[in-house]
Design a protein around this motif. Structure first.
Motif, PDB file in Angstrom:
ATOM      1  N   GLY A 214       0.878  -1.305  -0.007  1.00 27.25           N
ATOM      2  CA  GLY A 214       0.129  -0.093  -0.130  1.00 27.25           C
ATOM      3  C   GLY A 214       0.807   1.220  -0.100  1.00 27.25           C
ATOM      4  N   ARG A 215       2.078   1.104  -0.608  1.00 31.80           N
ATOM      5  CA  ARG A 215       3.025   2.379  -0.803  1.00 31.80           C
ATOM      6  C   ARG A 215       3.218   2.457  -2.154  1.00 31.80           C
ATOM      7  NH1 ARG A 215       6.434   3.711   4.315  1.00 31.80           N
ATOM      8  NH2 ARG A 215       5.005   3.530   5.908  1.00 31.80           N
ATOM      9  N   PRO A 216       3.054   3.671  -2.890  1.00 28.89           N
ATOM     10  CA  PRO A 216       3.368   3.606  -4.272  1.00 28.89           C
ATOM     11  C   PRO A 216       4.969   3.566  -4.405  1.00 28.89           C
ATOM     12  CG  PRO A 216       2.390   5.658  -3.403  1.00 28.89           C
ATOM     13  CD  PRO A 216       2.414   4.620  -2.416  1.00 28.89           C
ATOM     14  N   GLY A 217       5.290   2.695  -5.352  1.00 30.26           N
ATOM     15  CA  GLY A 217       6.744   2.657  -5.833  1.00 30.26           C
ATOM     16  C   GLY A 217       7.758   2.229  -4.735  1.00 30.26           C
ATOM     17  N   PHE A 218       7.298   1.420  -3.924  1.00 32.19           N
ATOM     18  CA  PHE A 218       8.034   1.110  -2.752  1.00 32.19           C
ATOM     19  C   PHE A 218       9.177   0.361  -3.255  1.00 32.19           C
ATOM     20  CE2 PHE A 218       9.140  -1.719   1.016  1.00 32.19           C
ATOM     21  CZ  PHE A 218       9.246  -0.515   1.871  1.00 32.19           C
ATOM     22  N   VAL A 219       8.814  -0.728  -4.055  1.00 36.81           N
ATOM     23  CA  VAL A 219       9.674  -1.829  -4.481  1.00 36.81           C
ATOM     24  C   VAL A 219      10.412  -1.394  -5.678  1.00 36.81           C
ATOM     25  CG1 VAL A 219      10.074  -4.165  -5.520  1.00 36.81           C
ATOM     26  CG2 VAL A 219       8.283  -3.889  -3.754  1.00 36.81           C
ATOM     27  N   THR A 220      11.783  -1.124  -5.303  1.00 38.01           N
ATOM     28  CA  THR A 220      12.724  -0.417  -6.367  1.00 38.01           C
ATOM     29  C   THR A 220      13.904  -1.597  -6.605  1.00 38.01           C
ATOM     30  OG1 THR A 220      13.791   0.122  -4.307  1.00 38.01           O
ATOM     31  CG2 THR A 220      12.516   1.934  -5.539  1.00 38.01           C
ATOM     32  N   PRO A 221      14.688  -1.088  -7.947  1.00 38.01           N
ATOM     33  CA  PRO A 221      15.631  -2.162  -8.370  1.00 38.01           C
ATOM     34  C   PRO A 221      16.507  -2.989  -7.416  1.00 38.01           C
ATOM     35  CG  PRO A 221      15.279  -0.514  -9.956  1.00 38.01           C
ATOM     36  CD  PRO A 221      14.732  -0.075  -8.741  1.00 38.01           C
ATOM     37  N   CYS A 244      -1.401   3.545  -9.477  1.00 37.88           N
ATOM     38  CA  CYS A 244      -0.120   2.817  -9.315  1.00 37.88           C
ATOM     39  C   CYS A 244      -0.097   1.790  -8.456  1.00 37.88           C
ATOM     40  CB  CYS A 244       1.228   3.922  -9.111  1.00 37.88           C
ATOM     41  SG  CYS A 244       0.997   4.577  -7.780  1.00 37.88           S
ATOM     42  N   GLY A 245       0.978   1.037  -8.681  1.00 38.06           N
ATOM     43  CA  GLY A 245       1.123  -0.035  -7.571  1.00 38.06           C
ATOM     44  C   GLY A 245       2.095   0.177  -6.490  1.00 38.06           C
ATOM     45  N   ASP A 246       2.681  -1.024  -5.977  1.00 33.99           N
ATOM     46  CA  ASP A 246       3.665  -0.806  -4.793  1.00 33.99           C
ATOM     47  C   ASP A 246       4.842  -0.660  -5.429  1.00 33.99           C
ATOM     48  OD1 ASP A 246       1.759  -0.597  -3.006  1.00 33.99           O
ATOM     49  OD2 ASP A 246       1.966  -3.056  -2.301  1.00 33.99           O
ATOM     50  N   VAL A 247       5.094  -1.361  -6.757  1.00 39.46           N
ATOM     51  CA  VAL A 247       6.583  -1.545  -7.486  1.00 39.46           C
ATOM     52  C   VAL A 247       6.731  -0.236  -8.419  1.00 39.46           C
ATOM     53  CG1 VAL A 247       7.555  -3.100  -8.927  1.00 39.46           C
ATOM     54  CG2 VAL A 247       6.096  -4.196  -7.305  1.00 39.46           C
ATOM     55  N   ASP A 248       8.044   0.088  -8.427  1.00 41.44           N
ATOM     56  CA  ASP A 248       8.317   1.320  -9.337  1.00 41.44           C
ATOM     57  C   ASP A 248       8.515   0.449 -10.712  1.00 41.44           C
ATOM     58  OD1 ASP A 248       9.170   3.740 -10.090  1.00 41.44           O
ATOM     59  OD2 ASP A 248      11.099   3.667  -9.236  1.00 41.44           O
ATOM     60  N   PHE A 249       7.363   0.545 -11.673  1.00 38.20           N
ATOM     61  CA  PHE A 249       7.321  -0.332 -12.644  1.00 38.20           C
ATOM     62  C   PHE A 249       8.370  -0.401 -13.516  1.00 38.20           C
ATOM     63  CE2 PHE A 249       5.619  -1.804 -16.534  1.00 38.20           C
ATOM     64  CZ  PHE A 249       5.172  -3.175 -16.177  1.00 38.20           C
ATOM     65  N   ALA A 250       8.721   0.838 -14.133  1.00 41.41           N
ATOM     66  CA  ALA A 250       9.806   0.543 -15.176  1.00 41.41           C
ATOM     67  C   ALA A 250      11.106   0.309 -14.825  1.00 41.41           C
ATOM     68  CB  ALA A 250       9.851   2.166 -15.855  1.00 41.41           C
ATOM     69  N   PRO A 251      11.835   0.778 -13.822  1.00 37.21           N
ATOM     70  CA  PRO A 251      13.156   0.366 -13.634  1.00 37.21           C
ATOM     71  C   PRO A 251      13.038  -1.096 -12.865  1.00 37.21           C
ATOM     72  CG  PRO A 251      12.232   2.421 -12.005  1.00 37.21           C
ATOM     73  CD  PRO A 251      11.287   2.153 -13.035  1.00 37.21           C
ATOM     74  N   VAL A 252      12.131  -1.398 -12.204  1.00 41.22           N
ATOM     75  CA  VAL A 252      12.061  -2.848 -11.808  1.00 41.22           C
ATOM     76  C   VAL A 252      12.080  -3.839 -12.880  1.00 41.22           C
ATOM     77  CG1 VAL A 252      10.675  -4.478 -10.284  1.00 41.22           C
ATOM     78  CG2 VAL A 252      11.364  -2.316  -9.526  1.00 41.22           C
ATOM     79  N   ARG A 253      11.229  -3.597 -13.986  1.00 43.88           N
ATOM     80  CA  ARG A 253      10.810  -4.257 -15.006  1.00 43.88           C
ATOM     81  C   ARG A 253      12.190  -4.345 -15.801  1.00 43.88           C
ATOM     82  NH1 ARG A 253       6.989  -3.365 -20.290  1.00 43.88           N
ATOM     83  NH2 ARG A 253       6.851  -5.669 -21.067  1.00 43.88           N
ATOM     84  N   GLU A 254      13.068  -3.331 -15.853  1.00 42.39           N
ATOM     85  CA  GLU A 254      14.377  -3.289 -16.478  1.00 42.39           C
ATOM     86  C   GLU A 254      15.329  -4.234 -15.680  1.00 42.39           C
ATOM     87  OE1 GLU A 254      16.068  -2.808 -19.717  1.00 42.39           O
ATOM     88  OE2 GLU A 254      14.070  -1.771 -19.407  1.00 42.39           O
ATOM     89  N   ALA A 255      15.317  -4.173 -14.340  1.00 42.27           N
ATOM     90  CA  ALA A 255      16.100  -4.847 -13.582  1.00 42.27           C
ATOM     91  C   ALA A 255      15.772  -6.341 -13.652  1.00 42.27           C
ATOM     92  CB  ALA A 255      16.118  -4.419 -12.049  1.00 42.27           C
ATOM     93  N   LEU A 256      14.773  -6.571 -13.828  1.00 42.81           N
ATOM     94  CA  LEU A 256      14.255  -8.058 -13.913  1.00 42.81           C
ATOM     95  C   LEU A 256      14.838  -8.922 -15.082  1.00 42.81           C
ATOM     96  CD1 LEU A 256      10.521  -8.094 -12.956  1.00 42.81           C
ATOM     97  CD2 LEU A 256      12.353  -9.156 -11.556  1.00 42.81           C
TER      98      LEU A 256
END
Ligand code: NDP
Length: 292
Positions: A214-221, A244-256
């Motif tokens: 429940g925190r925007p962009g909490f999960v980072t690369p 938005c979700g709890d995950v910082d989508f674009a950078p996390v998607r790149e890191a995955l």
């Protein structure tokens, strides 16, 4: 290359189509469609939207969905009386009491009212009987959001057996049942929360990471192991008011990286959740039919 998207919208549509023949069979055999009763107490704008979507989805797929409103001034006893009346109604297979109940009902109102729902009709999967049955890996109505996440993983064939799954969040409606569903799929499960020490380091060991915070962009690369699968349960608004979700989508998607998977918000867990409500209603109706 960025990670692949877990497309909740597409899977939800497919699952709903799969439910249609089951709805038709119940309607034919029982002489009535599966019945869903939704209780909405008080005025809470987000709840109005959630309830409208739930009723529209159930109706669009052949269920008879009815909204039962209670005023802001309703007491717990009035809510309990309505739930008991719905429990005794043969045309009602599923009952859902929308959270939150008005604050004026008191701190223990939700547990009292949710506990009054007949476990066989508890399509939200919140009743202690259903929670206990889930823990014991017995047939149960399971909370829709974690069930939607698990179904997304199943359908996409994401390996879970022997893998490390980390769930951030330990709520009764998401984190805990999610952990159970992963455990039952033979994952090794770690549940994290606000008191967890060095959360990013634990998450970096996750093959599957579920964020329900429940925190925007909490999960980072720096939370990410390349090639992992990330499920974003969060529904938040960013500073600009955008969903938005709890995950910082674009950078996390790149890191995955290209071997990884990630569910977007919107279009990931949300559509799966509402589809699981439909699925639970159909399950409940089929079990009612088997008993009669
Ligand atoms: P809760 O507020 O009940 O639980 C949040 C959890 O996150 C708690 O266990 C809390 O820990 C943990 N947490 C909070 N801050 C931190 C932190 N800094 N570090 C680690 N853990 C933290 O929320 P819900 O489980 O009900 O919902 C979670 C999110 O999922 C929300 O955004 C909600 O809107 C969304 N949601 C989405 C649904 C969907 O259909 N997609 C359905 C339901 C929820 P602690 O226990 O220690 O306080």
């Amino acid at each position: 290359m960025p990670a692949r998207r877990l497309d909740g919208t597409a899977w939800a549509e497919r699952l709903r189509r799969e439910l249609e023949p089951r709805v038709a069979a119940i309607t034919r055999h029982a002489g009535r469609p599966p019945g869903l009763a939704v209780v909405l107490a008080g005025t809470h704008p987000p709840s109005e939207i959630y309830v409208r979507n739930k009723i529209a989805t159930a109706t669009a797929h052949g269920c008879h969905a009815v909204l039962h409103r209670l005023p802001d001034t309703a007491t717990v006893d009035e809510a309990l009386a309505l739930v008991r009346q719905l429990n005794a109604d043969d045309s009602v297979d599923g009952i859902l009491v929308q959270s939150p109940l008005p604050a004026a009902m008191g701190a223990d109102a939700e547990s009292r009212v949710f506990d009054a729902v007949d476990p066989a009709r508890d399509v939200d999967g919140f009743h202690p009987v259903n929670v206990g049955r889930l823990v014991q890996k017995r047939p149960a109505l399971v909370a829709c959001t974690p069930l939607g996440c698990a179904t997304l993983l199943d359908r996409e064939d994401i390996p879970l057996r022997g893998r490390h799954a980390v769930v951030i969040g330990r709520s009764d409606i998401v984190g805990k049942p999610m952990a159970m569903l992963l455990l039952h799929r033979d994952a090794t499960v770690t549940i994290c929360h606000s008191r967890t020490v060095d959360l990013p380091a634990i998450c970096r060991t996750a093959d599957v990471l579920v964020a329900a915070i429940g925190r925007p962009g909490f999960v980072t690369p720096d939370f990410i192991k390349p090639g992992a699968t990330v499920i974003d349960v969060g529904i938040n608004r960013d500073e600009a008011g955008k969903l938005c979700g709890d995950v910082d989508f674009a950078p996390v998607r790149e890191a995955l990286g290209p071997e990884g998977w990630i569910s977007p918000v919107p279009g990931g867990v949300g559509p799966m959740t509402i589809t699981m409500l439909l699925s639970n209603t159909v399950d409940a109706a089929e079990r009612t039919e088997q008993r009669t």
